[in-house]
Motif scaffolding. Structure first.
Motif, PDB file in Angstrom:
ATOM      1  N   LEU A   1       1.264  -1.005   0.066  1.00  0.00           N
ATOM      2  CA  LEU A   1      -0.236  -0.154  -0.168  1.00  0.00           C
ATOM      3  C   LEU A   1       0.719   1.557  -0.240  1.00  0.00           C
ATOM      4  O   LEU A   1       0.229   2.119  -0.896  1.00  0.00           O
ATOM      5  CB  LEU A   1      -0.674  -0.486   1.370  1.00  0.00           C
ATOM      6  N   LEU A   2       1.677   1.539   0.780  1.00  0.00           N
ATOM      7  CA  LEU A   2       2.338   2.290   1.259  1.00  0.00           C
ATOM      8  C   LEU A   2       2.951   3.346  -0.583  1.00  0.00           C
ATOM      9  O   LEU A   2       2.696   4.287  -0.747  1.00  0.00           O
ATOM     10  CB  LEU A   2       3.979   2.295   1.602  1.00  0.00           C
ATOM     11  N   PRO A   3       4.058   3.111  -1.195  1.00  0.00           N
ATOM     12  CA  PRO A   3       3.687   3.006  -2.226  1.00  0.00           C
ATOM     13  C   PRO A   3       2.815   4.448  -3.120  1.00  0.00           C
ATOM     14  O   PRO A   3       2.702   5.055  -3.581  1.00  0.00           O
ATOM     15  CB  PRO A   3       4.511   1.849  -3.941  1.00  0.00           C
TER      16      PRO A   3
ATOM     17  N   PHE B   1      -9.062  16.550   3.906  1.00  0.00           N
ATOM     18  CA  PHE B   1     -10.181  16.276   3.920  1.00  0.00           C
ATOM     19  C   PHE B   1     -10.393  15.519   3.074  1.00  0.00           C
ATOM     20  O   PHE B   1     -10.840  13.922   3.192  1.00  0.00           O
ATOM     21  CB  PHE B   1     -11.487  16.751   4.362  1.00  0.00           C
ATOM     22  N   ARG B   2     -10.361  15.413   1.902  1.00  0.00           N
ATOM     23  CA  ARG B   2     -10.949  14.885   0.521  1.00  0.00           C
ATOM     24  C   ARG B   2      -9.802  14.070   0.762  1.00  0.00           C
ATOM     25  O   ARG B   2     -10.850  12.874  -0.174  1.00  0.00           O
ATOM     26  CB  ARG B   2     -10.786  15.922  -0.281  1.00  0.00           C
ATOM     27  N   THR B   3      -8.661  14.315   0.475  1.00  0.00           N
ATOM     28  CA  THR B   3      -7.403  12.758   0.098  1.00  0.00           C
ATOM     29  C   THR B   3      -7.808  12.472   1.911  1.00  0.00           C
ATOM     30  O   THR B   3      -7.580  10.763   1.472  1.00  0.00           O
ATOM     31  CB  THR B   3      -6.257  14.083   0.509  1.00  0.00           C
ATOM     32  N   MET B   4      -7.881  12.633   2.498  1.00  0.00           N
ATOM     33  CA  MET B   4      -7.706  10.968   3.205  1.00  0.00           C
ATOM     34  C   MET B   4      -9.379  10.329   3.093  1.00  0.00           C
ATOM     35  O   MET B   4      -9.549   9.289   3.763  1.00  0.00           O
ATOM     36  CB  MET B   4      -8.216  11.601   4.813  1.00  0.00           C
TER      37      MET B   4
ATOM     38  N   MET C   1       2.453   7.813  -3.514  1.00  0.00           N
ATOM     39  CA  MET C   1       2.179   8.415  -4.962  1.00  0.00           C
ATOM     40  C   MET C   1       0.982   9.193  -4.922  1.00  0.00           C
ATOM     41  O   MET C   1       0.662  10.274  -5.502  1.00  0.00           O
ATOM     42  CB  MET C   1       2.354   7.374  -5.962  1.00  0.00           C
ATOM     43  N   PHE C   2      -0.279   8.905  -3.836  1.00  0.00           N
ATOM     44  CA  PHE C   2      -1.287   9.337  -4.170  1.00  0.00           C
ATOM     45  C   PHE C   2      -1.560  10.777  -4.124  1.00  0.00           C
ATOM     46  O   PHE C   2      -2.064  11.800  -3.783  1.00  0.00           O
ATOM     47  CB  PHE C   2      -2.653   8.654  -3.750  1.00  0.00           C
ATOM     48  N   ILE C   3      -1.103  10.520  -2.549  1.00  0.00           N
ATOM     49  CA  ILE C   3      -0.768  11.998  -1.736  1.00  0.00           C
ATOM     50  C   ILE C   3       0.119  12.843  -2.233  1.00  0.00           C
ATOM     51  O   ILE C   3      -0.682  14.002  -2.487  1.00  0.00           O
ATOM     52  CB  ILE C   3      -0.060  11.896  -0.213  1.00  0.00           C
ATOM     53  N   LEU C   4       1.489  12.652  -3.127  1.00  0.00           N
ATOM     54  CA  LEU C   4       1.940  14.060  -3.389  1.00  0.00           C
ATOM     55  C   LEU C   4       0.789  13.959  -5.294  1.00  0.00           C
ATOM     56  O   LEU C   4       1.253  15.450  -5.402  1.00  0.00           O
ATOM     57  CB  LEU C   4       3.270  13.005  -4.714  1.00  0.00           C
ATOM     58  N   LEU C   5       0.115  12.987  -5.784  1.00  0.00           N
ATOM     59  CA  LEU C   5      -0.632  13.580  -7.200  1.00  0.00           C
ATOM     60  C   LEU C   5      -1.933  14.153  -6.919  1.00  0.00           C
ATOM     61  O   LEU C   5      -2.827  13.991  -7.728  1.00  0.00           O
ATOM     62  CB  LEU C   5      -0.320  12.537  -7.928  1.00  0.00           C
ATOM     63  N   GLN C   6      -2.237  14.149  -5.558  1.00  0.00           N
ATOM     64  CA  GLN C   6      -3.229  13.786  -5.209  1.00  0.00           C
ATOM     65  C   GLN C   6      -4.546  14.624  -5.994  1.00  0.00           C
ATOM     66  O   GLN C   6      -5.516  14.370  -5.951  1.00  0.00           O
ATOM     67  CB  GLN C   6      -3.774  13.663  -3.738  1.00  0.00           C
TER      68      GLN C   6
END
Lengths: 276, 328
Positions: A252-254, B126-129, A258-263
C-alpha cells in the motif's frame, strides 16, 4: 465571506478532523501492526509499538514474494492503462470528429456493454486467454484488463475532440500534415486533461482488479498481482499476523505516497471527467 | 429507342458510380476504421466474444480443464432455477446494492456539500483522507479489515471493550447475523470517496452568483440547498446513481477476501457464487463446473441489463415529465 463563515469553517474543521482520523485509522493501525511482534500484536490497542520489528518486512518480502507481486502489478497496470488510454483516444477521436458508415452501430455496441457484470464474461476470458497461448505470460492479464470496454473514456475523448475548432486541422492540412500527423501533433497534445482523467480512472480500476488476475493466475503463482498474492499469503500463513500487516504495508505505501503527492491531479482529473 | 437506351446507359452509369463512390467512401474513411480497429479488436476478444460464447457455454456440461464438453441443452438452466444457493446469491447481490447505494450516495453528498464550502481551508486534506481507501486495492482492504474486525485481537473489539460497550467480543465476520452488514459497511467505507468526488464536481458547476442572489433575497442555508443545489445537480445525479449502482455489483474482491462468501454462504453474492461453481472456490475442492457457472452468469447478466433498461427508461420519463411541467 464574513467572519461568520470563517467561524463556521473552523467549527466544521474541528468536527471533521477526528472523523477523518477515524476514517484512515485502519491504515495507521496497519503500519503500526507491521512493526510489532506477533506477541505484541495480540496485546492492547496502542498504536505505538514498543520496539520496531523490521524483520516482519524481511519475512513478507522473502517468504511471501511481495516484491515479485508488486512488480507484476506495476507491469500489468502500466501496460493495461497505456493500451486502454491509447485505444480509447484513437476511437474517441474518429467518433468525435468524423462521420463514417457504421459509426452509430459501433457506438451502440460499446454503450450496450456498460452493464455487463464481470462475473458474466470471466469464464470465456479465461478460455480465450488459454487458447491464445497467453496463459504463461503477463500478456493475458494485461490484454484482458485493457480489453474491457471503457465507455466513459471513449465518450470523454469523443466529446472533447468534437468541440475543438475545425480551423486547427484545416491549417495543419494546408501545411501538408496528414491524418496521423494532425492527430499526433495537434489533437493529442490538446487533449491532456482527458488523457489525465482517463489514466486516473483506469488506474484505479485496474490496480483494484482482483477477479481477472485471480482466475488467470490460478495455476501460475509467478504471475500473481499484489491483490492475488496477498490473498494467497493469507491462505498460507494465516498465523503470521504482523507478517501479513507488513505485506499489506509494502503493497500500500507506494500507492499511498504516490496518491498524496499527486492527489490534486487525481481529484481534479476525476472532477474534470464528470464536468464534461 | 435511342432515348430509352440513353436512360438505361445513364442508370447503369449511376449504379456504377454509386458503387464506386461507396467503395471510395470507405477508402476515404480508411483512417477512421484504422483508428477504431484496436478498440474494436480488443473489445471483440474480451467483451463481445465472451458475451456470446457464454450463451453457448451455458448449454454445456463442461469441467473446463479437460476437453469433455457435452451438449446438454437447457439442463443447466433447469437445475439453476431449483438451486437455492443460486437464488440466495442472486437476491443478495441486489440486496447489497439496494442497501449500500443509497447510504453511499447520501453520505457522499452530505460530505461533498460540507467540503464545497470555500471558507473551509482544510477541505483538500479532508478530501484526500476520505478518498484514500478508493486507491487502495480492494483485496488488501479485505485482508486488512479481517485483522481489524477480528474477535480475537482486532482493535475494533478492543476499543468497544475498553469503552465497556460490550463484554463479549463481536465476531463481525464470522456470525451469519452480522456478516453481510459488516461487509456492506466496509464497502461503503472503501468506496465513499468516489461518489464524493463526483458530487463535488457536480456542485462546482453551480454558479456562485445564484447563491449570492439567494442570500440577498434572504434565503437561508436550507432554502438554498432545497431550491438551488438539489435541482441543479439532478442531471448529474442520474449518471452518478447509475455508476455507483454498477459499482455495487462488483464486490467480488472485497467479499472474497473478507469472508470468501461465508460463513455458511451468508455473504455469497453472484460473482462469488460464479467463481465458486466455476473454479471450485477458495479451497480448490469440488468439481469445477464452467457450463453451469456460465448459465448463472448469463442469467445474472440479463437481469442486470433489464434493470439498467428500467433505470434508463425511468430517467427518461422523469426528464419528459419535467419538460412537460415546464411547458405548461
Amino acid at each position: 465571506m464574513g467572519q461568520g463563515s470563517n467561524r463556521r469553517a473552523t467549527i466544521v474543521s474541528l468536527i471533521l478532523i477526528p472523523i477523518c482520523l477515524i476514517w484512515i485509522y485502519p491504515f495507521l493501525w496497519m503500519i503500526s501492526a507491521s512493526l510489532k511482534t506477533n506477541a505484541e500484536f495480540f496485546q492492547g490497542t496502542g498504536l505505538i509499538p514498543t520496539t520496531l520489528h523490521w524483520d516482519n518486512y524481511v519475512r513478507a518480502w522473502q517468504n511471501a514474494h511481495i516484491g515479485d507481486y508488486f512488480f507484476n502489478s506495476v507491469i500489468v497496470t502500466v501496460a493495461a492503462v497505456a493500451i486502454a488510454t491509447t485505444t480509447a483516444a484513437m476511437i474517441g477521436y474518429v467518433l468525435g470528429r468524423y462521420s463514417f458508415p457504421g459509426k452509430k452501430l459501433l457506438m451502440g455496441l460499446f454503450v450496450a456493454t456498460v452493464f455487463i457484470p464481470q462475473g458474466y464474461t470471466v469464464i470465456p476470458i479465461f478460455e480465450i486467454v488459454n487458447r491464445l497461448g497467453l496463459a504463461d505470460t503477463l500478456w493475458g492479464v494485461i490484454l484482458a484488463e485493457a480489453g474491457g470496454v471503457n465507455v466513459l473514456s471513449i465518450l470523454l475523448f469523443a466529446g472533447y475532440f468534437a468541440q475543438l475548432p475545425r480551423e486547427l486541422e484545416e491549417a495543419a492540412q494546408m501545411d501538408g500534415a496528414g491524418f496521423l500527423r494532425v492527430f499526433w501533433s495537434i489533437m493529442l497534445p490538446l487533449s491532456k486533461p482527458v488523457i489525465a482523467s482517463t489514466v486516473i480512472l483506469r488506474f484505479i480500476t485496474i490496480w483494484n482488479s482482483f477477479l481477472l488476475p485471480l482466475v488467470l493466475t490460478l495455476s501460475r503463482p509467478g504471475l500473481r498481482t499484489l491483490a492475488v498474492g496477498i490473498y494467497a499469503f493469507r491462505g498460507e500463513y494465516y498465523v503470521d499476523w504482523s507478517g501479513m500487516a507488513a505485506a499489506a504495508t509494502i503493497s500500500l505505501l507506494p500507492v499511498i505516497i504516490m496518491f498524496i503527492l499527486l492527489q490534486r491531479y487525481f481529484v481534479e482529473g476525476i472532477s474534470g471527467a464528470v464536468k464534461q | 429507342m435511342e432515348a430509352k437506351l440513353r436512360i438505361a446507359r445513364r442508370a447503369s452509369a449511376t449504379t456504377e458510380q454509386k458503387k464506386s463512390s461507396w467503395v471510395r467512401q470507405l477508402w476515404d474513411r480508411r483512417w477512421c476504421y484504422l483508428f477504431a480497429a484496436p478498440s474494436l479488436i480488443l473489445a471483440t476478444m474480451f467483451t463481445f466474444y465472451p458475451i456470446v460464447s457464454s450463451w453457448y457455454f451455458s448449454l454445456l456440461q463442461w469441467s473446463g480443464f479437460t476437453a469433455d464438453k457435452t451438449f446438454v441443452g437447457l439442463a443447466n438452466y433447469a437445475e439453476l432455477i431449483q438451486d437455492k444457493y443460486f437464488w440466495d446469491a442472486f437476491l443478495r447481490s441486489f440486496q447489497f446494492m439496494i442497501v449500500a447505494v443509497p447510504i453511499q450516495l447520501i453520505l457522499a453528498l452530505l460530505i461533498a456539500i460540507v467540503l464545497n464550502d470555500q471558507a473551509l481551508k482544510l477541505s483538500p486534506l479532508f478530501r484526500t483522507m476520505i478518498f484514500l481507501p478508493v486507491v487502495t486495492t480492494a483485496a488488501i482492504v479485505g485482508m486488512l479489515m479481517t485483522l481489524i474486525l477480528s474477535p480475537f485481537n482486532g482493535p475494533i473489539n478492543g476499543v468497544l471493550r475498553d469503552l465497556h460497550l460490550i463484554t463479549q467480543p463481536i465476531d463481525f465476520l464470522g456470525d451469519p447475523q452480522t456478516t453481510l452488514w459488516t461487509v456492506i459497511a466496509v464497502f461503503i467505507w472503501k468506496w465513499l470517496g468516489q461518489p464524493m468526488i463526483y458530487w463535488l464536481a457536480a456542485l462546482q458547476t453551480i454558479p456562485r452568483e445564484l447563491y449570492e442572489a439567494a442570500k440577498v433575497d434572504g434565503a437561508g442555508w436550507w432554502r438554498q440547498l432545497w431550491n438551488i443545489t438539489l435541482p441543479l445537480i439532478v442531471p448529474f445525479a442520474i449518471v452518478i446513481i447509475l455508476v455507483t449502482a454498477v459499482g455495487a455489483l462488483h464486490v467480488f474482491p472485497l467479499i472474497q477476501t473478507l469472508t470468501g462468501g461465508g460463513p455458511f454462504f451468508a455473504t455469497e453474492v453472484m460473482e462469488v457464487y460464479i467463481y465458486r461453481v466455476a473454479f471450485g472456490g477458495e479451497t480448490g475442492m469440488g468439481t469445477p463446473r464452467l457450463g453451469y457457472a456460465s448459465a448463472a452468469g448469463v442469467f445474472f447478466g440479463v437481469a442486470v441489463m433489464i434493470l439498467a433498461l428500467f433505470q434508463a427508461w425511468g430517467a427518461r420519463s422523469l426528464r419528459d415529465f419535467r419538460s412537460d411541467l415546464q411547458s405548461v
